[in-house]
Design a protein around this motif. Structure first.
Motif, mmCIF file in Angstrom:
data_model
loop_
_atom_site.group_PDB
_atom_site.id
_atom_site.type_symbol
_atom_site.label_atom_id
_atom_site.label_comp_id
_atom_site.label_asym_id
_atom_site.label_seq_id
_atom_site.Cartn_x
_atom_site.Cartn_y
_atom_site.Cartn_z
ATOM 1 N N ILE A 161 53.640 60.607 44.738
ATOM 2 C CA ILE A 161 53.853 61.615 43.701
ATOM 3 C C ILE A 161 55.094 62.450 44.010
ATOM 4 C CG2 ILE A 161 52.884 63.680 42.593
ATOM 5 C CD1 ILE A 161 50.089 62.573 43.388
ATOM 6 N N ALA A 162 55.202 62.889 45.270
ATOM 7 C CA ALA A 162 56.187 63.909 45.631
ATOM 8 C C ALA A 162 57.603 63.360 45.789
ATOM 9 C CB ALA A 162 55.757 64.603 46.919
ATOM 10 N N LEU A 163 57.733 62.141 46.325
ATOM 11 C CA LEU A 163 59.080 61.614 46.551
ATOM 12 C C LEU A 163 59.888 61.485 45.255
ATOM 13 C CD1 LEU A 163 58.650 58.988 49.439
ATOM 14 C CD2 LEU A 163 59.863 61.166 49.507
ATOM 15 N N PRO A 164 59.332 60.834 44.196
ATOM 16 C CA PRO A 164 60.116 60.742 42.953
ATOM 17 C C PRO A 164 60.472 62.119 42.392
ATOM 18 C CG PRO A 164 58.189 59.321 42.852
ATOM 19 C CD PRO A 164 58.058 60.129 44.103
ATOM 20 N N VAL A 165 59.507 63.052 42.458
ATOM 21 C CA VAL A 165 59.764 64.395 41.932
ATOM 22 C C VAL A 165 60.892 65.071 42.705
ATOM 23 C CG1 VAL A 165 58.771 66.701 41.579
ATOM 24 C CG2 VAL A 165 57.396 64.681 41.103
ATOM 25 N N GLY A 166 60.800 65.005 44.043
ATOM 26 C CA GLY A 166 61.820 65.621 44.890
ATOM 27 C C GLY A 166 63.190 64.995 44.676
ATOM 28 N N LEU A 167 63.208 63.653 44.558
ATOM 29 C CA LEU A 167 64.474 62.951 44.341
ATOM 30 C C LEU A 167 65.088 63.338 43.003
ATOM 31 C CD1 LEU A 167 63.689 59.343 45.665
ATOM 32 C CD2 LEU A 167 65.171 61.059 46.702
ATOM 33 N N LEU A 168 64.233 63.409 41.987
ATOM 34 C CA LEU A 168 64.713 63.751 40.639
ATOM 35 C C LEU A 168 65.286 65.166 40.613
ATOM 36 C CD1 LEU A 168 64.614 62.125 37.975
ATOM 37 C CD2 LEU A 168 62.744 63.625 37.276
ATOM 38 N N ILE A 169 64.539 66.109 41.187
ATOM 39 C CA ILE A 169 65.005 67.499 41.204
ATOM 40 C C ILE A 169 66.314 67.608 41.983
ATOM 41 C CG2 ILE A 169 64.495 69.839 42.011
ATOM 42 C CD1 ILE A 169 61.555 69.278 41.513
ATOM 43 N N GLY A 170 66.366 66.934 43.129
ATOM 44 C CA GLY A 170 67.563 66.995 43.960
ATOM 45 C C GLY A 170 68.752 66.329 43.291
ATOM 46 N N HIS A 171 68.503 65.208 42.609
ATOM 47 C CA HIS A 171 69.584 64.425 41.996
ATOM 48 C C HIS A 171 70.156 65.136 40.772
ATOM 49 C CE1 HIS A 171 71.950 60.942 40.961
ATOM 50 N NE2 HIS A 171 71.424 60.916 39.746
ATOM 51 N N THR A 172 69.254 65.673 39.931
ATOM 52 C CA THR A 172 69.717 66.300 38.698
ATOM 53 C C THR A 172 70.041 67.781 38.900
ATOM 54 O OG1 THR A 172 67.468 66.867 38.085
ATOM 55 C CG2 THR A 172 68.305 64.775 37.262
ATOM 56 N N HIS A 182 72.308 55.444 39.357
ATOM 57 C CA HIS A 182 71.213 55.005 40.231
ATOM 58 C C HIS A 182 71.742 54.479 41.560
ATOM 59 C CE1 HIS A 182 72.179 51.118 38.282
ATOM 60 N NE2 HIS A 182 71.782 50.610 39.433
ATOM 61 N N GLN A 183 72.996 53.947 41.532
ATOM 62 C CA GLN A 183 73.586 53.493 42.795
ATOM 63 C C GLN A 183 73.908 54.680 43.699
ATOM 64 O OE1 GLN A 183 76.712 51.121 40.931
ATOM 65 N NE2 GLN A 183 75.970 49.351 42.093
ATOM 66 N N VAL A 184 74.444 55.740 43.088
ATOM 67 C CA VAL A 184 74.738 56.951 43.856
ATOM 68 C C VAL A 184 73.445 57.465 44.484
ATOM 69 C CG1 VAL A 184 75.586 59.326 43.761
ATOM 70 C CG2 VAL A 184 76.672 57.565 42.368
ATOM 71 N N LEU A 185 72.369 57.480 43.661
ATOM 72 C CA LEU A 185 71.091 57.995 44.139
ATOM 73 C C LEU A 185 70.554 57.175 45.314
ATOM 74 C CD1 LEU A 185 68.588 59.802 43.906
ATOM 75 C CD2 LEU A 185 67.752 58.313 42.096
ATOM 76 N N PHE A 186 70.482 55.833 45.104
ATOM 77 C CA PHE A 186 69.797 55.015 46.105
ATOM 78 C C PHE A 186 70.676 54.584 47.276
ATOM 79 C CE2 PHE A 186 66.991 54.413 42.400
ATOM 80 C CZ PHE A 186 65.819 54.852 42.988
ATOM 81 N N GLN A 187 72.008 54.488 47.037
ATOM 82 C CA GLN A 187 72.850 53.983 48.120
ATOM 83 C C GLN A 187 73.604 55.092 48.849
ATOM 84 O OE1 GLN A 187 75.270 50.843 46.484
ATOM 85 N NE2 GLN A 187 73.483 49.877 45.567
ATOM 86 N N VAL A 188 73.715 56.266 48.233
ATOM 87 C CA VAL A 188 74.449 57.347 48.894
ATOM 88 C C VAL A 188 73.546 58.535 49.227
ATOM 89 C CG1 VAL A 188 76.379 58.959 48.698
ATOM 90 C CG2 VAL A 188 76.568 56.651 47.736
ATOM 91 N N GLU A 189 72.952 59.116 48.172
ATOM 92 C CA GLU A 189 72.176 60.336 48.402
ATOM 93 C C GLU A 189 70.935 60.084 49.259
ATOM 94 O OE1 GLU A 189 72.130 63.307 44.898
ATOM 95 O OE2 GLU A 189 72.347 61.331 43.971
ATOM 96 N N LEU A 190 70.155 59.053 48.875
ATOM 97 C CA LEU A 190 68.894 58.803 49.574
ATOM 98 C C LEU A 190 69.088 58.567 51.077
ATOM 99 C CD1 LEU A 190 65.853 58.573 49.152
ATOM 100 C CD2 LEU A 190 66.148 56.144 48.718
ATOM 101 N N PRO A 191 70.013 57.667 51.472
ATOM 102 C CA PRO A 191 70.181 57.462 52.917
ATOM 103 C C PRO A 191 70.607 58.733 53.653
ATOM 104 C CG PRO A 191 71.309 55.742 51.678
ATOM 105 C CD PRO A 191 70.854 56.765 50.686
ATOM 106 N N LEU A 192 71.458 59.530 53.013
ATOM 107 C CA LEU A 192 71.924 60.746 53.679
ATOM 108 C C LEU A 192 70.826 61.817 53.742
ATOM 109 C CD1 LEU A 192 75.569 61.078 52.302
ATOM 110 C CD2 LEU A 192 74.860 60.536 54.626
ATOM 111 N N ALA A 193 69.927 61.782 52.764
ATOM 112 C CA ALA A 193 68.860 62.783 52.730
ATOM 113 C C ALA A 193 67.669 62.375 53.591
ATOM 114 C CB ALA A 193 68.399 63.009 51.291
ATOM 115 N N LEU A 194 67.669 61.117 54.052
ATOM 116 C CA LEU A 194 66.494 60.566 54.729
ATOM 117 C C LEU A 194 65.978 61.381 55.919
ATOM 118 C CD1 LEU A 194 64.897 58.246 53.716
ATOM 119 C CD2 LEU A 194 65.968 56.755 55.382
#
Lengths: 223, 215
Positions: A45-56, A132-144
């Motif tokens: 539940i929380a990961l998609p919400v957190g990613l969405l809030i952080g991304h947008t 979606h590439q920015v989200l999954f290939q750049v932001e997500l790895p750096l936020a991990l």
């Protein structure tokens, strides 16, 4: 004091204590089942919400307030409340545990996403990456790293709180704590508490090990 | 699940007592936590080798479940308020220690050197320069510790204390939701009000942060 610890040691290593439906083995399995399932559902539940809030960048207000609300909510009260509302089922425990874990994961995921350098995101977009590439290939790895910290925090809290399952007559390691308290058997109470603490510490170490293993293959940040 | 409003009306005295007892436990824990963590944080900030040890130790303490902490204290202090406050204090330490060390770290070296050049002694520098400048970060820790403590007092209901947490036990044993709902709402309110008051306190204590913004 010394006698107590000797008894505690004896209780923990007693072979009979480890087998059967009341045995430590079974209680440990129950405790792990509650904790891991609740944390997984919370993460889903929380990961998609957190990613969405952080991304947008939208809903940051929600993310920040969710964390202090989560910290302030008394879990014992929540468990009892859902229990009284739903009757004898595992729902109250799972709902309370998930509610407990969601804020830590959302806020840390959001914090990790906002910590990503805006220039890095711009550079990725400049290279023609899609959203979606920015989200999954750049932001997500750096936020991990921060996301993992949130998951660890959530798991520790959930393991600690899963003890409450026994309070509303379910299993897990909390059984020893509450049965011991009811029977005025301090050794049993302490045994349960020590086991819960051990599980929390071991799971935390395991996750931090996993975290380190995940980052070993990443290029050095800045050399 | 409906709220029995007349029960609330009949029990206002009990509710006041429980709320005050709840608040007393939480605030004592934060005050004690501050008393213990301030010197430790100064030590961790000044003596680098101790830093990792102290912060690591407080992290391990945080990993131990709260109910386990209360229970493990039973042989030492029994079913008393001391157990509740000690357990909560242990919990506040991790947040307070980390934030105070980070706050002290955030004070610019130049500021400290300026104080030194003006002949200010180390202790005076700490009290009049470093701690005030570290205050925003320290206060962030105090806010988290306070909200967390207020929520955690309830757990001590298992060892017979727990302030508003006793309403949860009561409601559970009698299969009566009203006290539980009242307990949850009052705990949330206490936490919100305490947090707002701390924000106001920080506003009053750090006038220079406003002046800088206004200029």
């Amino acid at each position: 004091m010394y006698e107590l610890f000797k008894d505690l040691g004896a209780w923990l290593v007693d072979g009979e204590q480890w087998t059967g439906p009341d045995g430590i083995g079974h209680r440990l399995a129950e405790h792990l089942q509650y904790s891991l399932l609740a944390t997984l559902v919370a993460a889903a539940i929380a990961l998609p919400v957190g990613l969405l809030i952080g991304h947008t960048g939208r809903g940051a207000f929600v993310a920040i307030n969710l964390s202090s609300f989560g910290r302030a909510l008394p879990t014992v009260g929540l468990v009892v409340l859902v229990f009284l509302a739903s009757g004898l089922s595992m729902w109250p425990v799972y709902i309370a545990l998930v509610a407990l874990a969601v804020p830590s994961i959302v806020t840390n995921t959001y914090a990790g996403m906002t910590a990503v350098d805006a220039e890095v995101k711009d550079a990725a977009r400049g290279q023609g990456m899609r959203a979606h590439q920015v989200l999954f290939q750049v932001e997500l790895p750096l936020a991990l790293p921060l996301i993992m910290t949130g998951l660890r925090l959530a798991l520790i809290q959930v393991v600690a709180t899963a003890t409450i399952a026994a309070y509303v007559s379910f299993g897990g390691l909390g059984r020893y704590v509450f049965d011991g308290l009811a029977q005025r058997d301090l050794v049993q109470v302490l045994g349960g508490a020590v086991l819960v603490a051990l599980v929390a510490v071991v799971l935390d170490l395991a996750l931090s090990g996993l975290q380190r293993a995940l980052f070993r293959h990443r290029p050095a940040k800045s050399a | 699940m409906t709220v029995d409003w007349s029960w609330i009306g009949d029990h206002t005295d009990d509710l006041t007592t429980l709320t005050l007892s709840h608040l007393q436990a939480a605030l004592s824990a934060v005050a004690l936590g501050l008393l213990i963590s301030l010197p430790l944080a100064v030590l961790a900030h000044r003596v680098r080798p101790l830093r990792g040890l102290l912060l690591g130790l407080s992290n391990v303490l945080f990993t131990i479940p709260s109910i386990a902490v209360f229970v493990l204290l039973l042989p030492v202090s029994g079913l008393t308020r001391t157990t509740t406050v000690t357990g909560l204090t242990i919990y506040t330490l991790v947040v307070l220690l980390r934030n105070t060390v980070e706050g002290l770290d955030s004070v610019p070296t130049k500021t400290k050197e300026a104080a030194k050049a003006m002949g200010t002694r180390p202790l005076r520098t700490l009290l009049t320069v470093e701690l005030p400048l570290a205050l925003p970060v320290i206060m962030a820790g105090v806010r988290i510790a306070t909200v967390m403590s207020i929520s955690l007092v309830s757990v001590a209901t298992y060892i017979g204390d727990g302030g508003l947490g006793q309403l949860f036990t009561d409601g559970f044993q009698r299969n009566f939701p009203t006290p539980v709902i009242v307990g949850v709402v009052l705990t949330l309110l206490l936490a919100l009000v305490a947090d707002a008051l701390l924000v106001a306190l920080q506003y009053v204590l750090t006038p220079w942060t406003r002046r800088r913004k206004g200029a």
